[in-house]
Write an enzyme that holds these catalytic residues in place. Sequence first.
Site, PDB file in Angstrom:
ATOM      1  CG  HIS A 357      45.932  39.421  40.260  1.00 31.11           C
ATOM      2  ND1 HIS A 357      45.485  39.270  38.767  1.00 31.11           N
ATOM      3  CD2 HIS A 357      45.764  38.081  39.648  1.00 31.11           C
ATOM      4  CE1 HIS A 357      44.951  38.801  38.058  1.00 31.11           C
ATOM      5  NE2 HIS A 357      45.206  37.904  38.874  1.00 31.11           N
ATOM      6  CE1 TYR A 565      43.900  49.304  43.682  1.00 35.17           C
ATOM      7  CE2 TYR A 565      45.386  49.361  41.226  1.00 35.17           C
ATOM      8  CZ  TYR A 565      45.216  50.276  42.709  1.00 35.17           C
ATOM      9  OH  TYR A 565      45.664  51.225  43.477  1.00 35.17           O
ATOM     10  CG  HIS A 566      43.294  42.229  38.850  1.00 38.49           C
ATOM     11  ND1 HIS A 566      44.728  41.857  38.505  1.00 38.49           N
ATOM     12  CD2 HIS A 566      42.970  43.716  37.982  1.00 38.49           C
ATOM     13  CE1 HIS A 566      45.049  43.116  37.679  1.00 38.49           C
ATOM     14  NE2 HIS A 566      44.088  44.319  37.374  1.00 38.49           N
ATOM     15  N   PRO A 567      39.392  41.945  41.405  1.00 41.68           N
ATOM     16  CG  PRO A 567      37.385  43.187  42.456  1.00 41.68           C
ATOM     17  CD  PRO A 567      39.025  43.532  41.747  1.00 41.68           C
TER      18      PRO A 567
END
Length: 686
Positions: A357, A565-567
């Site tokens: 994101h 921080y949503h890999p």
Amino acid sequence: MALRLLRVLSNARIALSYGPSFAFVLLLRVLVLLSRPDIEDAGNRVRDISPAQLRSHYDFIIVGAGSAGAVLANRLSESPDITVLLIEAGGEEPVLSDLPMLYSALQLTSIDWQYRAEPSNKSNLAMKDRRSNWPRGKCLGGSSVLNAMLYIRGNKKDYDNWEAAGNTGWSYKDVLPYFMKMEDIRVPELVGSSYHGRGGPIPVEELRYYSPITDAFLESGKHLGYRVHDVNGPIQTGFTRSHCTLREGLRCSTAKGYLRPIRNRKNLHVLLHAKVEKVLLAEEDDGVPRAVGVSFNRFSLPGVKVFAHKDVIISAGAVNSPQILMLSGIGPPQHLMDKNIEVQVSSPGVGSNLQDHAAMGGVTYLIKSPKEMRPSGAACVLPRLLTINTLRKFVFDKSGPMYGLPTTEAMAFVNTKYANSSEDWPDIQLFFASSGDNADGGIFGRRNNGLNDDYYATVFEPILYKDSVTILPLLLRPKSRGHIELKDKDPMSNPLIYPNYFGDPDDLEVMIEGAKIGYALSQTEPFQRFDTTLHDIACPGCAEYEHLSDDYWRCQARHYTMTIYHPVGTCKMGPVEDVDAVVSPRLKVHGVKHLRVVDASVMPTIVSGNTNAPVIMIGEKAADMIKEDWKLPTVPTYYQYEKMIAYQRSSLYTPHYSWPFRSSYCRPKSHAPYRLVPVYRRLLND
Ligand SMILES: Cc1cc2nc3c(=O)[nH]c(=O)nc-3n(C[C@H](O)[C@H](O)[C@H](O)COP(=O)(O)OP(=O)(O)OC[C@H]3O[C@@H](n4cnc5c(N)ncnc54)[C@H](O)[C@@H]3O)c2cc1C
Ligand SMILES: *[C@@H]1O[C@H](CO)[C@@H](O)[C@H](O)[C@H]1NC(C)=O
Ligand SMILES: *[C@@H]1O[C@H](CO)[C@@H](O)[C@H](O)[C@H]1NC(C)=O
């Protein structure tokens, strides 16, 4: 006591990384030691096992004690005669990470892998070296210790689409019970909701401190026709105060929720400071390789081996899981050959399909705090919060700003003109921060995001410590795809991260529409009561564009590009016919026996919301699938708290611990010794 002092010292390292001005953090640490045994929780923390206790064989080996790994360790060790080893590269969870207010202080410290993405010329133009910092948790609890604690499940349609892509068993109807199983809802108005669980390991609460300006954000949503409601309920589109994974106002990581309560199980060993290098593969008679264990590096001693009777489960997160597979010879063949790694299994999808994101940072609105709200003000300005009164409230009342989360006090799921607004599938999430990057003097936002000095000096120094808020738009379903690759074959090297933000130009167009919705909110009456204005010093590189024009927003997005921080997605699940699928819908690695990946990397497409709760759900669901496959007693999933309690009273749950490591426990000879010869190779073009 010596141990406790050691812990204080390790936290002191966090404090010192902020320089002497951050003595406040040290002071806090001492106060916790002296006055908050509930946070110290000294008697309940998980113990690292000593090398002498480490066995050569376990039933299951789990790599990574993060959001997913901790869940698996708990659920798989529920049967007392199943032995489990949980291996974690980092150390213990630091005490100070419990305090929501210190969320921003944890990045770039010893509990962060401190990754930096590779430079880009489409995004991150305002960052040092045009690189994005990529924090990832490195301790018990993994990224659930570093994260902002926001509890969001995503959209019903996300999961139905997973199922439609051939992932049987992953529709919304299938995953909802697991969201409820993990949860203990404590938000008063949601306690009776049929969408929420009670009695699960992860409590969900409201924050204990919200800034006064947060109400203006929620009210402004109503002015634009949105509802303020439970965004994890039947309809996602709408506004809400942030609900977080908190226990009594303090962070509840998966280490706290899933591991501390079972710290005395004798059949679960937790090994800290051990970095797994690769999966050990053995030849099977049918030619298909089998995972038989892992090798790890502990305190610079490489190549230590440990073996699994049943499965090896990789839960090292979306950056490290593909790295471990590739180091083991499972990955895109050409890339492995380039790095001098022998190809064991050709799996072209490993490391690709990276989704995150992306957000447009730095959208700062200046506000005026009314007189009656002084001295603390309507928004959060850091020096105003670091007071004796804050400490007093923290120590004596268990309340006050230390329990606040200025970075995201509220949020919204909204539709741009590109979304189908007759559907409930919003394309933008807005984070409402009760502070701007100017309000912390640069110690958090500037440092964590890696902003270059020129940008900060030009844009934020003129408004240093003024009351401000940020409305941050982020893309819920980016079209751009990045990838992870190996730097070299050394397991201690960091992998290379290519996020490819705005690689697809459509993403930029959706983003700027999101920013415009944020601006529209700032113009409504609830915000105008605070004389809200968009801070209009253009960032270096964007001065030529007309204020508020589309080009201006595009320029801002390309400069202040933020990871949320949503890999996910780098070992995606899919049916065997899909050549890019790395794991099956039962999370087994295609082409290898007894090897699974269970974490954020298995998501085929990113969910429309924060990823921690979905990853915990994946851990819960995987645990049941693994138990089913190995015919272990499974714990039924309950919608109802009452049933959960009934279950806990039943014999299955009895915390009866036998010593499972007796020599008689060891498996018959047929399982050992393994032949560790990597012989199998799927033909490169098959
Ligand atoms: C700063 C930040 C803020 C976030 N905010 C939110 C939020 O507010 N809400 C939300 O829902 N989500 C948030 N997230 C995302 C969420 O926390 C992650 O999606 C989730 O924790 C990922 O879980 P995981 O199990 O895939 O990986 P992780 O939790 O990262 O776990 C991986 C674990 O494996 C260990 N490991 C890695 N490699 C090895 C190896 N070779 N050997 C041994 N161990 C290894 C790591 O140290 C780590 O402990 C945030 C993340 C970050 C970093
Ligand atoms: C951007 O980077 C790509 C790949 O590194 C390169 O081919 C391209 O020329 C660069 N574009 C600009 C405008 O610098
Ligand atoms: C929008 O969603 C509705 C309801 O699902 C659907 O009937 C319609 O075809 C969609 N419109 C577009 C343009 O996709």
